[in-house]
Design a protein around this motif. Sequence first.
Motif, PDB file in Angstrom:
ATOM      1  N   ARG A  37       0.818  -1.220   0.000  1.00  0.00           N
ATOM      2  CA  ARG A  37       0.000   0.000   0.000  1.00  0.00           C
ATOM      3  C   ARG A  37       0.849   1.265   0.000  1.00  0.00           C
ATOM      4  NH1 ARG A  37      -2.689   3.468   3.720  1.00  0.00           N
ATOM      5  NH2 ARG A  37      -4.852   3.948   3.135  1.00  0.00           N
ATOM      6  N   ARG A  38       2.077   1.166   0.510  1.00  0.00           N
ATOM      7  CA  ARG A  38       2.954   2.337   0.556  1.00  0.00           C
ATOM      8  C   ARG A  38       3.389   2.789  -0.836  1.00  0.00           C
ATOM      9  NH1 ARG A  38       7.272  -0.182   4.619  1.00  0.00           N
ATOM     10  NH2 ARG A  38       6.862  -1.877   3.127  1.00  0.00           N
ATOM     11  N   LEU A  39       3.260   1.894  -1.826  1.00  0.00           N
ATOM     12  CA  LEU A  39       3.629   2.247  -3.195  1.00  0.00           C
ATOM     13  C   LEU A  39       2.481   2.883  -3.966  1.00  0.00           C
ATOM     14  CD1 LEU A  39       5.672  -0.965  -4.138  1.00  0.00           C
ATOM     15  CD2 LEU A  39       6.529   1.223  -3.256  1.00  0.00           C
ATOM     16  N   VAL A  40       1.307   2.917  -3.360  1.00  0.00           N
ATOM     17  CA  VAL A  40       0.141   3.523  -3.996  1.00  0.00           C
ATOM     18  C   VAL A  40       0.169   5.031  -3.736  1.00  0.00           C
ATOM     19  CG1 VAL A  40      -2.382   3.552  -4.119  1.00  0.00           C
ATOM     20  CG2 VAL A  40      -1.170   1.406  -3.647  1.00  0.00           C
ATOM     21  N   SER A  41      -0.115   5.809  -4.753  1.00  0.00           N
ATOM     22  CA  SER A  41      -0.141   7.267  -4.603  1.00  0.00           C
ATOM     23  C   SER A  41      -1.022   7.678  -3.427  1.00  0.00           C
ATOM     24  CB  SER A  41      -0.671   7.915  -5.883  1.00  0.00           C
ATOM     25  OG  SER A  41      -1.084   9.241  -5.657  1.00  0.00           O
ATOM     26  N   ILE A  69       1.018  -5.376  -9.061  1.00  0.00           N
ATOM     27  CA  ILE A  69       1.001  -6.831  -8.839  1.00  0.00           C
ATOM     28  C   ILE A  69       2.250  -7.492  -9.426  1.00  0.00           C
ATOM     29  CG2 ILE A  69      -0.177  -8.982  -9.484  1.00  0.00           C
ATOM     30  CD1 ILE A  69      -2.819  -7.539  -9.093  1.00  0.00           C
ATOM     31  N   VAL A  70       2.703  -7.014 -10.597  1.00  0.00           N
ATOM     32  CA  VAL A  70       3.869  -7.641 -11.234  1.00  0.00           C
ATOM     33  C   VAL A  70       5.186  -6.996 -10.808  1.00  0.00           C
ATOM     34  CG1 VAL A  70       2.527  -8.370 -13.226  1.00  0.00           C
ATOM     35  CG2 VAL A  70       3.724  -6.168 -13.300  1.00  0.00           C
ATOM     36  N   GLY A  71       5.129  -6.002  -9.915  1.00  0.00           N
ATOM     37  CA  GLY A  71       6.355  -5.418  -9.377  1.00  0.00           C
ATOM     38  C   GLY A  71       6.908  -4.253 -10.153  1.00  0.00           C
ATOM     39  N   LEU A  72       6.097  -3.601 -10.996  1.00  0.00           N
ATOM     40  CA  LEU A  72       6.526  -2.412 -11.716  1.00  0.00           C
ATOM     41  C   LEU A  72       6.012  -1.157 -11.020  1.00  0.00           C
ATOM     42  CD1 LEU A  72       5.775  -3.563 -15.385  1.00  0.00           C
ATOM     43  CD2 LEU A  72       7.982  -3.596 -14.217  1.00  0.00           C
ATOM     44  N   GLU A  73       6.668  -0.035 -11.282  1.00  0.00           N
ATOM     45  CA  GLU A  73       6.231   1.236 -10.691  1.00  0.00           C
ATOM     46  C   GLU A  73       5.225   1.910 -11.618  1.00  0.00           C
ATOM     47  OE1 GLU A  73       8.033   5.528  -9.161  1.00  0.00           O
ATOM     48  OE2 GLU A  73       9.381   3.931  -9.805  1.00  0.00           O
ATOM     49  N   PRO A  74       3.997   2.127 -11.193  1.00  0.00           N
ATOM     50  CA  PRO A  74       2.991   2.766 -12.056  1.00  0.00           C
ATOM     51  C   PRO A  74       3.370   4.206 -12.380  1.00  0.00           C
ATOM     52  CG  PRO A  74       1.955   1.658 -10.183  1.00  0.00           C
ATOM     53  CD  PRO A  74       3.428   1.708  -9.895  1.00  0.00           C
ATOM     54  N   LYS A  75       3.014   4.636 -13.599  1.00  0.00           N
ATOM     55  CA  LYS A  75       3.262   6.021 -13.988  1.00  0.00           C
ATOM     56  C   LYS A  75       2.171   6.947 -13.477  1.00  0.00           C
ATOM     57  CE  LYS A  75       6.049   5.179 -18.122  1.00  0.00           C
ATOM     58  NZ  LYS A  75       6.180   5.418 -19.581  1.00  0.00           N
ATOM     59  N   ASP A  76       0.947   6.441 -13.381  1.00  0.00           N
ATOM     60  CA  ASP A  76      -0.151   7.258 -12.875  1.00  0.00           C
ATOM     61  C   ASP A  76      -1.188   6.345 -12.239  1.00  0.00           C
ATOM     62  OD1 ASP A  76      -1.587   6.180 -15.124  1.00  0.00           O
ATOM     63  OD2 ASP A  76      -0.735   7.793 -16.338  1.00  0.00           O
ATOM     64  N   PHE A  77      -2.101   6.976 -11.526  1.00  0.00           N
ATOM     65  CA  PHE A  77      -3.118   6.231 -10.783  1.00  0.00           C
ATOM     66  C   PHE A  77      -4.502   6.762 -11.147  1.00  0.00           C
ATOM     67  CE2 PHE A  77       0.712   5.555  -8.399  1.00  0.00           C
ATOM     68  CZ  PHE A  77       0.576   4.285  -7.852  1.00  0.00           C
ATOM     69  N   ASP A  78      -5.391   5.827 -11.480  1.00  0.00           N
ATOM     70  CA  ASP A  78      -6.774   6.172 -11.793  1.00  0.00           C
ATOM     71  C   ASP A  78      -7.690   5.573 -10.736  1.00  0.00           C
ATOM     72  OD1 ASP A  78      -5.788   7.307 -14.107  1.00  0.00           O
ATOM     73  OD2 ASP A  78      -6.225   5.547 -15.341  1.00  0.00           O
ATOM     74  N   PRO A 161      -7.774   0.508  -1.452  1.00  0.00           N
ATOM     75  CA  PRO A 161      -6.642   0.799  -0.576  1.00  0.00           C
ATOM     76  C   PRO A 161      -7.019   0.859   0.907  1.00  0.00           C
ATOM     77  CG  PRO A 161      -7.349   2.796  -1.685  1.00  0.00           C
ATOM     78  CD  PRO A 161      -8.159   1.673  -2.266  1.00  0.00           C
ATOM     79  N   LEU A 162      -8.317   0.922   1.199  1.00  0.00           N
ATOM     80  CA  LEU A 162      -8.743   0.980   2.599  1.00  0.00           C
ATOM     81  C   LEU A 162      -8.749  -0.421   3.207  1.00  0.00           C
ATOM     82  CD1 LEU A 162     -11.642   3.579   2.258  1.00  0.00           C
ATOM     83  CD2 LEU A 162      -9.172   3.955   2.473  1.00  0.00           C
TER      84      LEU A 162
END
Length: 458
Positions: A37-41, A69-78, A161-162
């Motif tokens: 969760r810490r990696l989520v914007s 899920i696959v271990g990549l860093e997302p560029k943006d969050f929707d 995320p909650l």
Amino acid sequence: MLKRTIKTFVSRLLNPAQRARPDGPRRYERQEHGIDRRLVSRHAVKVCEVLSQHGYEAYVVGGAVRDLIVGLEPKDFDVATNATPEQIRALFRRARIIGRRFRLVHVVFGQEIIETSTFRADDSGKQTDEHGRILRDNEFGTLQDDAARRDFTLNALYYDPLSETVIDYHNGVADLKERLVRIIGDPETRYREDPVRMLRAVRFAAKLDASIEAKTHEPIKRLSRLIENVPESRLCDETLKLLNCGHAMDCIRRLQDEGLHNKLLPMIEPLQRLPHGEAFLDMALARTDSRVRAGKSVSPSFIYACLLWKLVQKDWLLRCDKGEHPQQALLEAADMVIESQTRVMPIQKRYQSDMREIWFMQPRFERVANRAIWRMTEQPRFRAAVDFLQLRAEAKEVDSVLAQWWMDLANAGDDERSEMIAVRKPAGATAAPRSGQRRNRRRRSNAKRTQQAGGIEA
């Protein structure tokens, strides 16, 4: 038989991807999906929190969930929610409704924008054109409807995320683990609704080192011409995503295999036929991919400048061989190539301007007088032009020592730059392409004739 039945039951119990409930989605807990969760914007989490506090459902959706899920860093969050655009906008101080075909809300937090959309309704009965492409789509629906409207199973994932759970209606988590790109629904119908989905299938396969599921793959080559019906703005966006996914060369090869490259990247085949053209393209895209994977930004102008450079250089050489001044020859070559390519390929005008600046600075690196170097360093595209010079040095088009001097200058502070410029040897004659160019000797010849005539020009 009994042992096999028990073994199958235990396997399904232990493997959440196989715990299918016919009447609802699969739900994965934190220890099962592995999202930190810490990696989520924090802004995406904030949007979900605010919407939840006001009684709405809200989830982080799509590519961000897939990449986490696959271990990549997302560029943006929707975010997707059952709140309407007007209800969303009312809850946030900086929010605006955008879109015509489907309205959504941009919630602004400083430099970050959280794109927040309302669940979409089932797509049956939508207005389409003669090819099956959806033209209008403004109806809202439920979470299950929205999941069915997503293009691929690996994008139809909803992260709360909650509670830190992932909701999966279409076996997307299992497909991710198996590295399989699978479309939701009938492939041909879905591609006709939106031909860009064919490009997305190729991009996801390249980015995730995945294969395209057989039924998903079968219609692509057959329907490749539908790409010609897509608006240029969307093609431009999708082209940049392909070139910025971190696996650009793999994407291009896959596009060629499927016959999808002609509208997006028409210069590829002419470039591959030029001497050293494919090698230069490989080097350029390898550098781009390494920057993307390192989390660094890549300028679209720089990528396009790399893609078209060899075509520009070919025409530049021809014009110089005819006796044109190198700088004027380069200007005309650039105009000719850009004009011919933009008849087929969408390149925004702001990128065209930047590309020209990068190209026009190249001969100046070899001939600029010391007093003019400071003006060069103040140009907006100076650093991009230096990076381009480095690429040309790697391709053995220019001297690597010269290219390194300019890179050192670009990385230096003002005091160090002053010292470097002060000890630099005076620039030589007008630079031009190395292979086959006739050097401009007019001034030298005039000076020689003047000297022979006793100081009077002949």
